[in-house]
Structure formats: C-alpha cells, structure tokens
Design a protein around this motif. Structure first.
Motif, PDB file in Angstrom:
ATOM      1  N   GLY A 140       5.639   6.623   3.022  1.00  0.00           N
ATOM      2  CA  GLY A 140       5.682   6.427   4.462  1.00  0.00           C
ATOM      3  C   GLY A 140       5.449   4.970   4.818  1.00  0.00           C
ATOM      4  O   GLY A 140       5.491   4.086   3.949  1.00  0.00           O
ATOM      5  N   PRO A 141       5.219   4.681   6.083  1.00  0.00           N
ATOM      6  CA  PRO A 141       5.038   3.287   6.499  1.00  0.00           C
ATOM      7  C   PRO A 141       3.789   2.657   5.910  1.00  0.00           C
ATOM      8  O   PRO A 141       2.788   3.337   5.672  1.00  0.00           O
ATOM      9  CB  PRO A 141       4.950   3.381   8.023  1.00  0.00           C
ATOM     10  N   PRO A 142       3.845   1.340   5.684  1.00  0.00           N
ATOM     11  CA  PRO A 142       2.633   0.645   5.255  1.00  0.00           C
ATOM     12  C   PRO A 142       1.703   0.438   6.434  1.00  0.00           C
ATOM     13  O   PRO A 142       2.017   0.818   7.568  1.00  0.00           O
ATOM     14  CB  PRO A 142       3.187  -0.701   4.756  1.00  0.00           C
ATOM     15  N   ALA A 143       0.564  -0.145   6.166  1.00  0.00           N
ATOM     16  CA  ALA A 143      -0.328  -0.543   7.262  1.00  0.00           C
ATOM     17  C   ALA A 143       0.387  -1.570   8.138  1.00  0.00           C
ATOM     18  O   ALA A 143       1.332  -2.237   7.702  1.00  0.00           O
ATOM     19  CB  ALA A 143      -1.620  -1.113   6.693  1.00  0.00           C
ATOM     20  N   PHE A 144      -0.060  -1.676   9.378  1.00  0.00           N
ATOM     21  CA  PHE A 144       0.595  -2.566  10.342  1.00  0.00           C
ATOM     22  C   PHE A 144      -0.444  -3.454  11.011  1.00  0.00           C
ATOM     23  O   PHE A 144      -1.475  -2.978  11.484  1.00  0.00           O
ATOM     24  CB  PHE A 144       1.335  -1.734  11.384  1.00  0.00           C
ATOM     25  N   HIS A 145      -0.148  -4.772  11.082  1.00  0.00           N
ATOM     26  CA  HIS A 145      -1.065  -5.729  11.700  1.00  0.00           C
ATOM     27  C   HIS A 145      -0.402  -6.287  12.945  1.00  0.00           C
ATOM     28  O   HIS A 145       0.455  -7.188  12.880  1.00  0.00           O
ATOM     29  CB  HIS A 145      -1.409  -6.839  10.704  1.00  0.00           C
ATOM     30  N   ALA A 146      -0.795  -5.774  14.106  1.00  0.00           N
ATOM     31  CA  ALA A 146      -0.122  -6.090  15.368  1.00  0.00           C
ATOM     32  C   ALA A 146      -0.143  -7.576  15.730  1.00  0.00           C
ATOM     33  O   ALA A 146       0.888  -8.126  16.138  1.00  0.00           O
ATOM     34  CB  ALA A 146      -0.725  -5.253  16.496  1.00  0.00           C
ATOM     35  N   LEU A 203       0.942  -8.467   4.220  1.00  0.00           N
ATOM     36  CA  LEU A 203       2.048  -8.412   5.169  1.00  0.00           C
ATOM     37  C   LEU A 203       2.397  -9.821   5.615  1.00  0.00           C
ATOM     38  O   LEU A 203       1.546 -10.547   6.122  1.00  0.00           O
ATOM     39  CB  LEU A 203       1.669  -7.550   6.364  1.00  0.00           C
ATOM     40  N   VAL A 204       3.661 -10.199   5.448  1.00  0.00           N
ATOM     41  CA  VAL A 204       4.066 -11.559   5.776  1.00  0.00           C
ATOM     42  C   VAL A 204       4.179 -11.781   7.276  1.00  0.00           C
ATOM     43  O   VAL A 204       3.989 -12.887   7.779  1.00  0.00           O
ATOM     44  CB  VAL A 204       5.389 -11.906   5.057  1.00  0.00           C
ATOM     45  N   ASP A 205       4.484 -10.695   8.001  1.00  0.00           N
ATOM     46  CA  ASP A 205       4.667 -10.796   9.453  1.00  0.00           C
ATOM     47  C   ASP A 205       4.011  -9.644  10.200  1.00  0.00           C
ATOM     48  O   ASP A 205       4.324  -9.371  11.348  1.00  0.00           O
ATOM     49  CB  ASP A 205       6.160 -10.838   9.794  1.00  0.00           C
ATOM     50  N   LEU A 212       1.875 -10.727  -2.135  1.00  0.00           N
ATOM     51  CA  LEU A 212       0.717  -9.920  -2.500  1.00  0.00           C
ATOM     52  C   LEU A 212       0.985  -8.439  -2.233  1.00  0.00           C
ATOM     53  O   LEU A 212       0.666  -7.568  -3.056  1.00  0.00           O
ATOM     54  CB  LEU A 212      -0.517 -10.385  -1.717  1.00  0.00           C
ATOM     55  N   GLY A 213       1.593  -8.130  -1.073  1.00  0.00           N
ATOM     56  CA  GLY A 213       1.896  -6.747  -0.741  1.00  0.00           C
ATOM     57  C   GLY A 213       2.957  -6.156  -1.645  1.00  0.00           C
ATOM     58  O   GLY A 213       2.881  -4.982  -2.030  1.00  0.00           O
ATOM     59  N   ALA A 214       3.965  -6.960  -1.997  1.00  0.00           N
ATOM     60  CA  ALA A 214       5.009  -6.487  -2.899  1.00  0.00           C
ATOM     61  C   ALA A 214       4.424  -6.127  -4.255  1.00  0.00           C
ATOM     62  O   ALA A 214       4.769  -5.096  -4.845  1.00  0.00           O
ATOM     63  CB  ALA A 214       6.092  -7.553  -3.044  1.00  0.00           C
ATOM     64  N   GLN A 215       3.531  -6.970  -4.758  1.00  0.00           N
ATOM     65  CA  GLN A 215       2.898  -6.673  -6.047  1.00  0.00           C
ATOM     66  C   GLN A 215       2.008  -5.434  -5.946  1.00  0.00           C
ATOM     67  O   GLN A 215       1.992  -4.593  -6.868  1.00  0.00           O
ATOM     68  CB  GLN A 215       2.064  -7.877  -6.500  1.00  0.00           C
ATOM     69  N   PHE A 216       1.292  -5.306  -4.837  1.00  0.00           N
ATOM     70  CA  PHE A 216       0.432  -4.147  -4.629  1.00  0.00           C
ATOM     71  C   PHE A 216       1.266  -2.856  -4.622  1.00  0.00           C
ATOM     72  O   PHE A 216       0.891  -1.859  -5.270  1.00  0.00           O
ATOM     73  CB  PHE A 216      -0.315  -4.309  -3.304  1.00  0.00           C
ATOM     74  N   TYR A 217       2.379  -2.880  -3.900  1.00  0.00           N
ATOM     75  CA  TYR A 217       3.238  -1.695  -3.823  1.00  0.00           C
ATOM     76  C   TYR A 217       3.833  -1.376  -5.185  1.00  0.00           C
ATOM     77  O   TYR A 217       3.862  -0.211  -5.598  1.00  0.00           O
ATOM     78  CB  TYR A 217       4.338  -1.932  -2.794  1.00  0.00           C
ATOM     79  N   PHE A 218       4.289  -2.394  -5.899  1.00  0.00           N
ATOM     80  CA  PHE A 218       4.830  -2.148  -7.244  1.00  0.00           C
ATOM     81  C   PHE A 218       3.768  -1.541  -8.152  1.00  0.00           C
ATOM     82  O   PHE A 218       4.065  -0.646  -8.948  1.00  0.00           O
ATOM     83  CB  PHE A 218       5.359  -3.443  -7.855  1.00  0.00           C
ATOM     84  N   ASN A 219       2.536  -2.011  -8.038  1.00  0.00           N
ATOM     85  CA  ASN A 219       1.466  -1.464  -8.880  1.00  0.00           C
ATOM     86  C   ASN A 219       1.248   0.029  -8.613  1.00  0.00           C
ATOM     87  O   ASN A 219       0.866   0.775  -9.518  1.00  0.00           O
ATOM     88  CB  ASN A 219       0.167  -2.224  -8.648  1.00  0.00           C
ATOM     89  N   LEU A 220       1.495   0.457  -7.370  1.00  0.00           N
ATOM     90  CA  LEU A 220       1.390   1.880  -7.054  1.00  0.00           C
ATOM     91  C   LEU A 220       2.590   2.650  -7.608  1.00  0.00           C
ATOM     92  O   LEU A 220       2.461   3.818  -8.005  1.00  0.00           O
ATOM     93  CB  LEU A 220       1.314   2.075  -5.536  1.00  0.00           C
ATOM     94  N   LEU A 221       3.736   2.020  -7.619  1.00  0.00           N
ATOM     95  CA  LEU A 221       4.954   2.658  -8.125  1.00  0.00           C
ATOM     96  C   LEU A 221       4.973   2.773  -9.642  1.00  0.00           C
ATOM     97  O   LEU A 221       5.499   3.749 -10.199  1.00  0.00           O
ATOM     98  CB  LEU A 221       6.185   1.864  -7.687  1.00  0.00           C
ATOM     99  N   GLN A 222       4.435   1.783 -10.309  1.00  0.00           N
ATOM    100  CA  GLN A 222       4.616   1.663 -11.751  1.00  0.00           C
ATOM    101  C   GLN A 222       4.199   2.904 -12.549  1.00  0.00           C
ATOM    102  O   GLN A 222       4.936   3.327 -13.449  1.00  0.00           O
ATOM    103  CB  GLN A 222       3.877   0.428 -12.277  1.00  0.00           C
ATOM    104  N   PRO A 223       3.052   3.529 -12.262  1.00  0.00           N
ATOM    105  CA  PRO A 223       2.707   4.725 -13.040  1.00  0.00           C
ATOM    106  C   PRO A 223       3.742   5.838 -12.901  1.00  0.00           C
ATOM    107  O   PRO A 223       4.025   6.554 -13.874  1.00  0.00           O
ATOM    108  CB  PRO A 223       1.351   5.147 -12.451  1.00  0.00           C
ATOM    109  N   HIS A 224       4.302   6.010 -11.713  1.00  0.00           N
ATOM    110  CA  HIS A 224       5.329   7.033 -11.516  1.00  0.00           C
ATOM    111  C   HIS A 224       6.588   6.679 -12.302  1.00  0.00           C
ATOM    112  O   HIS A 224       7.180   7.536 -12.967  1.00  0.00           O
ATOM    113  CB  HIS A 224       5.664   7.161 -10.027  1.00  0.00           C
TER     114      HIS A 224
END
Length: 271
Positions: A140-146, A203-205, A212-224
């Motif tokens: 689903g969506p990532p966290a959001f920083h308004a 989050l870049v924007d 940093l977020g891309a690496q974090f997300y990949f780290n969550l994907l990698q075990p799957h």
C-alpha cells in the motif's frame, strides 16, 4: 542481403524454429512510485534488477498519477501476452498513494469501498491468469510527509489534492486486509516506515522515495524475492567453466551451451 549493415542469414528467417532461453519474469506494477523505481533517486527497482541479475527479467509497468481504478482498466492491454502460470517468478503491486488523496473534484481519489473492490479484482485477474497467489506481493502507500509535499503540489497545480499521513495509513491497512483475502504476500510499508525515526528522510518530496527510502523498501522486498527465486540458477554457463563444462571435451563454446540447454529445459522455449 544486408540490412542496416547486418547480414540476413537463413537461420534468422521468421519461419525458422529457434531455441531461446526464457528468463523468468518479475513484474513491478503500480503508480509513480513504480514508474520512478529505475531512476537514480528512487532506485528500488534497479536494486531489484541487480539482485536478480542473470536470474530474472524485471519488467517495470509504472504509471504516474494512476489509481486502482485506472490500473484496473489497463490490465488486459499490459499483461494478456504473458504466461503467468510458469514464466513469472514474482509480481509486485504497489498502489494506493493516489487513491488515498482526497479533496473535492480530485480525480485521483478512490473511495475505500471501491479501492477494496478494485484491488481484489486486480489480484484476481493475475490469479485467473494462472499466477499462484504466493507469488503476488502487494504494498500500500508509504508514509506521507505533508510539509515536504506542499511546495511540489503547488508547482504541479494540485491544490485540490488533499493528502495526509492518516489517509495513507488507512489505505495501507486496507491493503493488509485485501492481501489476507487474496492469500498473497503483503509488505506493510507504511507501518514499517513509521516505526523508524528516519521515515521523513526516506521521502524526497514527502511522497516519493529518496535513496534512503528506496533502499529501505528494497530491504523489505528482498526476503520475499529470495524465497520466490532461490531455486532459479544463474542462467547460462559460468564463464570460468565455459570451455569444458557440461561434457564438453573439445573446448567448443557452442558445445557447452548445448550441454547447458540440455540440463536446463525448464528455461528453454521454441520460437
């Protein structure tokens, strides 16, 4: 006959039957978070492709600004030609960030009930094509920083798009329940990000991944991805063994390739 400097030989005619190595596919499908996944800033897709090098073809189908309604409409035009029953190792669906935006006249917003229905139909489409639900990963969506998003939203003319971290959390929780119904995999991205002190830096924007977020997300994907591809070998012979592997006693590269093909028929297709 030569065309553009290349010679046209008999074994390249359209009628000739050829043996090709068909790499298993890993498909990334979603909105701008997926469309941007190969660029240097939000490169989680590039990390996936590097992790699966020589094992899988990573296919990116990301559509900036799309929600679940729009993605559901384009499914047959994107995927009907793919053999999901035995040539797809994993499918990642990343949707909900645009659905979760609110505001009067906001064409991106999709109400919760419709979002659930759309996501179930998207999942069922792939299952109906022969893909085992265990090979489907939905995020689903990532966290959001308004505060970080406000300036970019103004530049893009999105003043009527209301995004909040609370809405992102809500739609992320809906995806968790959708995955339970489909019996597929889920990455609770929003919850995992919010469990860290550095989530804003991911989050870049305010919406899209930073490095940093891309690496974090990949780290969550990698075990799957590891679990879904552990039995796929690196395709084609290892360069160190090329000259005399697979019963080749003459040092003939073509003989090595033929030997590898004989032992790896699962990855071979006739065209």
């Amino acid at each position: 006959m030569a065309t553009n400097g290349f010679k046209h030989t008999d074994d390249q005619t359209p009628s000739a039957s050829r043996t090709v190595v068909s790499f298993p596919k890993v498909i990334l499908f979603g909105d701008s978070l997926t469309q941007k996944c190969m660029n240097p800033e939000s490169n989680w897709g590039a990390l996936v492709a590097d992790f699966l090098a020589r094992k899988c073809d990573v296919i990116v189908r990301g559509f900036s600004g799309y929600n679940s309604r729009k993605c559901l409409a384009i499914l047959p035009y994107l995927f009907d030609g793919i053999n999901f029953s035995n040539n797809v190792a994993a499918l990642l669906i990343c949707l909900g960030a645009n659905d979760a935006s609110a505001g009067a006249g906001n064409e991106s917003h999709v109400p919760e009930e419709e979002f659930i229905e759309n996501m179930l139909m998207i999942g069922e489409y792939f299952i109906g094509k022969g893909l085992n639900p265990s090979k489907i990963i939905i995020t689903g969506p990532p966290a959001f920083h308004a505060p970080a998003w406000e300036e970019k939203a103004k530049q893009m003319g999105l003043g009527n798009h209301i995004r909040t971290n609370e809405l992102a959390k809500k739609y992320s929780s809906l995806v968790v329940e959708i995955c339970k119904h489909l019996k597929c995999r889920n990455i609770p991205l929003h919850a995992r990000m919010m469990a860290t002190d550095s989530w804003k830096d991911m989050l870049v924007d305010g919406l899209h991944f930073s490095p940093l977020g891309a690496q974090f997300y990949f780290n969550l994907l990698q075990p799957h991805l590891s679990h879904l591809t552990y039995d796929i070998p690196q395709l084609m012979p290892n360069w160190k063994d090329f000259d005399f592997a697979y019963g080749n006693k003459n040092g003939d590269p073509a003989e090595t390739v033929h030997g590898w093909i004989d032992q790896n028929q699962y990855f071979i297709r006739k065209t």
